[in-house]
Design a protein around this motif. Structure first.
Motif, short mmCIF file in Angstrom:
data_model
loop_
_atom_site.label_atom_id
_atom_site.label_comp_id
_atom_site.label_asym_id
_atom_site.label_seq_id
_atom_site.Cartn_x
_atom_site.Cartn_y
_atom_site.Cartn_z
N GLY A 267 0.79 -1.23 0.00
CA GLY A 267 0.00 0.00 0.00
C GLY A 267 0.81 1.27 0.00
N VAL A 268 2.09 1.20 -0.39
CA VAL A 268 2.95 2.39 -0.40
C VAL A 268 2.53 3.31 -1.55
CG1 VAL A 268 5.30 3.26 -0.65
CG2 VAL A 268 4.88 1.14 0.62
N PRO A 269 2.13 4.55 -1.27
CA PRO A 269 1.79 5.47 -2.36
C PRO A 269 3.07 5.91 -3.08
CG PRO A 269 0.90 6.22 -0.24
CD PRO A 269 1.92 5.16 0.05
N LEU A 270 3.14 5.68 -4.37
CA LEU A 270 4.30 6.06 -5.17
C LEU A 270 3.96 7.29 -5.99
CD1 LEU A 270 5.37 2.52 -6.44
CD2 LEU A 270 6.10 3.73 -4.38
N VAL A 271 4.83 8.29 -5.93
CA VAL A 271 4.59 9.52 -6.69
C VAL A 271 5.76 9.75 -7.63
CG1 VAL A 271 3.22 10.51 -4.82
CG2 VAL A 271 5.64 11.04 -4.96
N PRO A 272 5.56 10.46 -8.74
CA PRO A 272 6.64 10.71 -9.69
C PRO A 272 7.68 11.65 -9.12
CG PRO A 272 4.67 11.88 -10.35
CD PRO A 272 4.28 11.01 -9.20
N ASP A 273 8.76 11.84 -9.84
CA ASP A 273 9.91 12.54 -9.30
C ASP A 273 9.63 13.99 -8.94
OD1 ASP A 273 12.62 12.76 -8.49
OD2 ASP A 273 13.07 13.78 -10.38
N ASP A 274 8.69 14.64 -9.63
CA ASP A 274 8.40 16.04 -9.29
C ASP A 274 7.51 16.15 -8.06
OD1 ASP A 274 5.94 15.30 -10.25
OD2 ASP A 274 5.89 16.75 -11.90
N GLY A 275 7.11 15.00 -7.50
CA GLY A 275 6.33 15.01 -6.28
C GLY A 275 4.88 15.33 -6.47
#
Length: 294
Positions: free
Chosen positions: A269-277
């Motif tokens: 369940g880890v929320p992953l976000v792109p590099d720009d946040g």
């Protein structure tokens, strides 16, 4: 709390509590220091009771990722258990006890960093279908008049202060013995009971424990704030300064086994976000890979 984070954002805590490593010199001088990393096994230092990151039973996602690294390197895996707290880095990497800490927030000078293997953010957790479902930033005026739960001395607490939301907020302890206490689970139990209307947690913690909650919860990454401090962090492998070849080996593992690593993160369940946040609306409900070029 970026291990990264005693809490998920470990970098900030490590900088405050632990001294620099003896091998902290950088540049050419650091490259002349003999590397201490073992060549016949993967020696990992981890907290023995810090779910969802790690525990002695091997049930944390960092335990699973360490196993992926060991598999790629074709080495047996050996854990050394070092609780988070004052001197943890000095007593683990600094003493030569182990060669890597699987989760560490990028930017903390106390360790050398591999390339990031994921990026996550603090999240707002609310009841699904409740009055705060759909709020995706702390600056949303709909939060005014509602009681929020927050872990003391974490970056979101600064935002609540700035926005005038602290008077009604309930704070939970940052530094606890995780063998007996779990502030995140306590906060989410309060949310289920209606004691608080929303809870702000480091993403991997909020995502994991929300899946186990007594009521349906909505987990929203806080990636739209316009003011500092930052609420999203790159997470790396932490190693000793100057061990350049070891860093290259770990970067190769991250590149080759990225899909396997992300599958573990997603399952927890880890929320992953792109590099720009930030998340576009089309990306909000799916995990996003960190760019290869970092």
């Amino acid at each position: 709390m970026p291990k990264p984070p005693a809490w998920a954002i470990r970098a900030a805590l490590a900088l405050a509590l632990a001294p620099p490593l003896a091998a902290g010199a950088g540049g050419a001088a650091a490259q002349q220091v003999p590397e201490l990393a073992s060549t016949d096994r993967l020696r990992v230092c981890a907290d023995p009771a810090n779910m969802p990151f790690s525990d002695k039973a091997g049930e944390g996602f960092e335990n699973k990722i360490a196993a992926i690294v060991a598999d790629e390197l074709k080495r047996p895996l050996r854990f050394f258990w070092v609780p988070q707290g004052p001197g943890a880095v000095r007593n683990s990497l600094g003493s030569g006890l182990c060669d890597v800490i699987i989760g560490y927030a990028s930017g903390a000078d106390i360790v050398q960093h591999s390339n990031p293997y994921y990026r996550s953010a603090y999240v707002l957790v609310v009841k699904a279908g409740g009055p705060l479902d759909g709020v995706d930033r702390l600056e949303d005026p709909r939060l005014q008049g509602h009681r929020l739960g927050v872990i003391a001395a974490t970056p979101p607490a600064d935002h609540l202060l700035r926005l005038g939301l602290t008077a009604e907020a309930k704070t939970y302890a940052l530094l606890v013995d995780r063998r007996s206490d779990s502030p995140a689970e306590e906060a989410l139990a309060d949310l289920a009971a209606g004691t608080v209307d929303g809870v702000i947690l480091w993403g991997p913690i909020g995502g994991y424990f929300s899946k186990k909650a007594a009521v349906p919860l909505k987990v929203t990454p806080l990636v739209k704030e316009t003011e500092r401090p930052a609420l999203s962090f790159r997470i790396t492998f932490g190693i000793r300064a100057g061990e350049i070849q070891w860093k290259h080996k770990l970067n190769d593992v991250i590149r080759k086994r990225r899909a396997d690593i992300e599958a573990v993160l997603t399952s927890y369940g880890v929320p992953l976000v792109p590099d720009d946040g930030r998340l576009d609306e089309s990306e909000r409900d799916r995990p996003v890979r960190v760019d290869e070029g970092q």
